[in-house]
Write an enzyme that holds these catalytic residues in place. Structure first.
Site, PDB file in Angstrom:
ATOM      1  N   HIS A 147      41.843  37.514  45.242  1.00 12.19           N
ATOM      2  CA  HIS A 147      41.473  38.928  45.330  1.00 12.19           C
ATOM      3  C   HIS A 147      42.720  39.787  45.118  1.00 12.19           C
ATOM      4  O   HIS A 147      43.767  39.518  45.713  1.00 12.19           O
ATOM      5  CB  HIS A 147      40.840  39.228  46.688  1.00 12.19           C
ATOM      6  CG  HIS A 147      39.425  38.756  46.776  1.00 12.19           C
ATOM      7  ND1 HIS A 147      39.102  37.422  46.829  1.00 12.19           N
ATOM      8  CD2 HIS A 147      38.249  39.424  46.800  1.00 12.19           C
ATOM      9  CE1 HIS A 147      37.780  37.299  46.894  1.00 12.19           C
ATOM     10  NE2 HIS A 147      37.250  38.487  46.873  1.00 12.19           N
ATOM     11  N   LYS A 575      30.937  48.656  52.757  1.00  8.58           N
ATOM     12  CA  LYS A 575      30.912  49.757  51.784  1.00  8.58           C
ATOM     13  C   LYS A 575      29.546  50.450  51.794  1.00  8.58           C
ATOM     14  O   LYS A 575      29.447  51.665  51.640  1.00  8.58           O
ATOM     15  CB  LYS A 575      31.220  49.170  50.402  1.00  8.58           C
ATOM     16  CG  LYS A 575      31.280  50.167  49.275  1.00  8.58           C
ATOM     17  CD  LYS A 575      31.854  49.486  48.025  1.00  8.58           C
ATOM     18  CE  LYS A 575      31.362  50.165  46.773  1.00  8.58           C
ATOM     19  NZ  LYS A 575      30.378  49.419  46.016  1.00  8.58           N
TER      20      LYS A 575
END
Length: 917
Positions: A147, A575
């Site tokens: 990531h 999110k």
């Protein structure tokens, strides 16, 4: 007796030592004027922190805005490098404290250590049988990922490691003056090298660059540290339970996604995955070769001095005839061990070559065990040969594959491929458009038929052929590198049972899943759903129940040891619904799926896709483990270790050991309690779960009213953060958004969190939690007491509240306010920032009431002090970042110099806050 130093005097000394060296370097490279400029800005920000004054604030802004190249870039780098040095000093202090504990008299034990866990087990009077059962069930898998949140270059990390090694040597009380002087010179040279090294990547890393970066940690620390953890646990059990012959299974493993994570990354091809597996094998074989060479030097015993195993002697003679050419065998006939090691070395160097090399790690393991058993026969029974035992443990842990590589892809990719296959072979014209029930029916029929569907691959589109190549590569990898090389296929955005059945169909076409004519099933791959959004988490139990009730899927599960893995995504849920709601839905989904799976007698392993930052489920590894439903821990835990977490936890061997020790001890203790008393081990009350449901409801409403309900929110986010500039940082091979889209839904969670962190607002890590908690507290007189009880008694709630405290402490709205200047419509900027500011105050107030603290994180003063130590140095970087972004966005022409300076501030802020995305 040596006392453990609780104060940070030694840490401050290290920071001062490194700071003085940096000051000297600034004078040398930029003159006294550069040094004075940095000191002026530092003193002004410190003064503002202590006592805000509008005039001082304007002077600071003026000081920063009038900086010109090249001094401006040097000022940015001075503050950034200071953070790298502080990070090194703090890590060194952790190592120092661990060593101080180890030097204590008996009776003084470091908290959250393997010894403390074993003592706790002994004090709770667990039987030997219960302890051994817990050990047998214990499982921790840590998965390294690529990531894009590691903003620090590998070269810089290596310099940091050398500085840390030098700092540790200064603690040696036996240093001579000459040795100390040499160390001081070396330290100065390394800090100078840090200043003279370009900290920005000049290009995006390729996938294989990322693979090599991940392998660096296996090379440097993990290969040695993992067996040490196992050996230490065995030693502690032997010390505290001497009447039992303890066998600690291999419960701690590392895996990887790097080179196997295809989701949204077109650069991860089957060829790249194959190359990744080859690179991993090379590291393992090189490590084994080094160990065998070392053992060959040590095992000089001869048959004239000790009686060796007849089985070993016979195997040596047989192996030399089979594998050694003339002149290759060890020349001294009586040195049986060295003769055997010579054979092992040759076979290691020819792995993959059928005639000579080892065909599997099991063959190597058998040879090593033969040597160990023979050697320990001429040792006292209480004296084990640690070196050969460690190598045996390493081969058991790492095999020839080093780390199990997970494959991941998006559910939509599989659906598209299966739709085309089913159309070409005439099963159904448009599978993708079918209702879910009909999709499942079609797939069940295909899986119930032994014959494959596909005939000629050329009949299919390039995209479908590429998907199928992945499965053929997995089948080949099992032959070449062993079944442990690839064990799990993860399905991103799993929203229905058909998403998993589609993968099983593709596995069947490649021969990984096989149904024989007599009904016998073979299945060589776990298929794991990834539940990411709030809706997916809520639907998770129903999806899995549908699959568990299906014969074809149950047959597959049975062949995989009655074991199902389920991955939980922390980023997209946060999110979509905010951190508090996401964490609660994750907890609840685990609970419900676990209870349902027990009815089917299926063992579950939850895979936690946590990021390094708090907004993506980050936090200390041991606390992350303990915050899960206790009843789920017995089947094992799997957690991602992402981006900057790798360097902060695994760059230094002592830190790596301590991190893994904390995780192992926490899981061991929790599983022991849950095994002996399952109900009490759950450590929560039903009413607390109802409370969390109520809190979550209010929090979700507040979060979504801003993120989805405010039409100007996306404008604010895009303009009031350095989101646009992040793409140029070159920290990952994967695009910032899925499909290259500008939609919020397609924006990856990492840049979402990274951008908010840079602007010091950090809303993914805390926003809307205050509204949820305050709403519940205001509903009744006793509700605050309930929240305080939950904080004291429930690990999940405690971890949640502590992470919120950390998020608020790292967020800084006084600095964040600067970013409003980047919003073109000032009304939008001020209105949304005011909402964020109000929620921050609301959250801080309720957290202090729940924890009964005067200030955030009063209960962990070392972390509190660390943040306070950094803030005056982060502030100038944020001020500079806003000033530079403003200049860049207002300019008609792209300035490479301005962009470089912006990226340097981003890198510096990331180092200052310790995590990024």
């Amino acid at each position: 007796m040596i006392n453990v130093v609780d104060n940070s005097t030694l840490l401050r000394n290290d920071v001062k030592k490194l700071g003085n060296i940096l000051g000297e370097i600034l004078v040398h490279h930029g003159g006294i004027s550069l040094f004075n400029k940095v000191e002026t800005i530092r003193e002004m920000t410190k003064k503002l922190r202590k006592d805000y004054n509008e005039d001082e604030y304007k002077k600071l802004k003026e000081e920063i805005s009038t900086l010109k190249p090249p001094v401006r870039q040097q000022v940015i780098r001075a503050f950034s490098i200071y953070f790298h040095l502080v990070n090194i000093a703090e890590q060194n202090h952790r190592i120092r404290r661990r060593r101080q504990y180890q030097m204590q008299d008996d009776g003084v034990v470091q908290p959250v250590s393997l010894e403390s866990a074993v003592i706790s087990i002994k004090e709770n009077n667990f039987s030997d049988e219960v302890i051994q059962k817990v050990l047998n069930d214990l499982s921790i898998e840590l998965i390294i990922t690529a990531h894009p949140t590691e903003a620090t270059k590998r070269t810089v990390l290596e310099i940091q490691k050398r500085i840390s090694t030098i700092l540790q040597q200064f603690d040696n009380p036996l240093l001579t003056k000459k040795e100390r002087r040499t160390l001081e010179e070396s330290l100065f040279n390394e800090v100078t090298a840090l200043w003279q090294t370009d900290e920005l990547r000049q290009r995006k890393p390729t996938v294989l660059d990322e693979v090599k970066n991940g392998l660096y940690y296996f090379n440097e620390t993990l290969f040695e540290t993992l067996p040490d953890i196992h050996q230490e646990l065995e030693a502690q059990l032997d010390d505290y339970f001497p009447d039992h012959n303890w066998k600690v299974p291999n419960f701690l493993h590392f895996g990887s996604w790097i080179g196997g994570d295809r989701d949204g990354n077109p650069n991860v091809t089957p060829e790249i995955t194959w190359e990744t597996l080859k690179l991993q094998r090379q590291v393992a074989l090189k490590k084994y070769e080094e160990s065998v060479v070392d053992l060959m030097k040590r095992f000089s015993q001869t048959t004239t001095r000790v009686a060796l195993s007849e089985q070993l002697i016979a195997s040596v003679e047989q192996d030399e005839n089979l594998y050694m050419d003339k002149g290759e065998a060890w020349p001294i006939e009586a040195e049986i061990y060295r003769r055997k090691f010579a054979v092992i070395l040759k076979r290691l160097r020819h792995v993959g070559e059928f005639e000579v090399g080892y065909n599997s790690s099991e063959e190597l393991l058998n040879d090593l065990i033969l040597i160990r058993e023979s050697a320990e026969k001429h040792q006292p029974s209480n004296r084990q040969l640690k070196t050969i035992r460690k190598l045996v443990r390493q081969v058991e842990l790492f095999g020839f594959h080093l780390a199990t590589l997970d494959i991941r892809n998006h559910s939509g990719e599989h659906e598209t491929a299966v739709t085309e296959i089913l159309k070409v072979v005439g099963v159904t014209e448009d599978y993708a458009s079918l209702p879910e029930e009909e999709k499942v029916s079609v797939l069940r029929n295909v899986l119930s038929e032994p014959r494959p569907l596909m005939l000629l691959e050329d009949d299919y589109s390039k995209e479908t052929q590429e998907i199928f190549k992945v499965f053929k590569m997995i089948k080949q990898a099992h032959k070449e590198f062993g079944n442990r090389s690839i064990e799990v296929y993860l399905v991103s955005m799993t929203q229905s049972a058909s998403d998993l059945l589609e993968v099983l169909v593709l596995a069947k076409e490649a021969g990984i899943y096989r149904l024989h004519a007599d009904g016998k099933v073979e299945s060589g791959l776990h298929i794991a759903p990834l539940l990411e959004t709030i809706d997916d988490l809520v639907a998770g139990p129903k999806i899995m129940k549908t699959l568990f009730e299906m014969d074809v899927y149950r047959n597959h599960i049975n062949e995989r040891g009655n074991h199902q893995e389920i991955m939980l995504g922390y980023s997209d849920g946060s999110k979509d619904g905010g951190t508090l709601t996401a964490n609660w839905k994750l907890f609840k989904a685990q609970q419900e799926i676990h209870d349902m799976a027990r009815e089917f007698k299926i063992r579950l392993k939850f895979f936690h896709g946590r990021g390094g930052s708090l907004g993506r489920g980050g936090g200390p590894l041991n606390r992350s483990i303990l915050s899960q439903p206790a009843e789920t821990l017995g089947d094992g835990v799997k957690i991602t270790e992402q981006g900057e977490v790798l360097s902060s936890r695994y760059l230094l061997e002592d830190i790596a050991y301590r991190n893994l020790e904390q995780a192992a001890s926490a899981l061991l203790e929790a599983c022991a309690k849950s095994t002996q008393n399952p109900v009490q081990g759950h450590s929560r009350e039903k009413s607390w779960e109802e409370t969390m449901e109520e809190i979550s409801k209010h929090s979700l409403k507040k979060y979504q009213s801003l993120v989805f309900g405010d039409k100007d929110f996306l404008t604010y986010f895009n303009q009031a953060t350095p989101l646009k500039e992040l793409g140029a940082l070159n920290i990952g091979s994967r695009p910032m958004s899925r499909k290259g889209s500008q939609r919020f839904e397609d924006l990856r969670a990492i840049p979402w969190v990274f951008a908010w962190t840079q602007s010091r607002q950090m809303i993914p890590a805390w926003y809307a939690a205050g509204t949820g908690l305050q709403s519940f507290a205001a509903q009744g007189e006793d509700n605050l007491t309930i929240l305080q009880d939950m904080y004291r008694e429930w690990p999940f709630f405690q971890a949640t509240i502590n992470n919120l405290q950390m998020a608020l402490l790292k967020a800084d709205l006084a600095t964040a306010k600067e970013y409003i200047h980047l919003v073109e419509d000032k009304t939008i900027g001020e209105r949304i920032f005011q909402d964020i500011s109000d929620e921050y105050k609301r959250t801080e107030e309720i957290l202090l009431r729940i924890t009964d603290n005067q200030k955030l994180l009063d209960n962990t003063p070392n972390i509190q002090e660390s943040v306070q130590r950094r803030n005056p140095y982060v502030d100038p970087l944020n001020f500079l970042q806003v000033d530079l972004i403003q200049k860049m966005r207002e300019s008609d022409e792209q300035s490479e110099e301005l962009l470089t300076e912006v990226l340097l501030t981003i890198s510096g802020v990331a180092a200052g806050l310790v995590n990024t995305g």
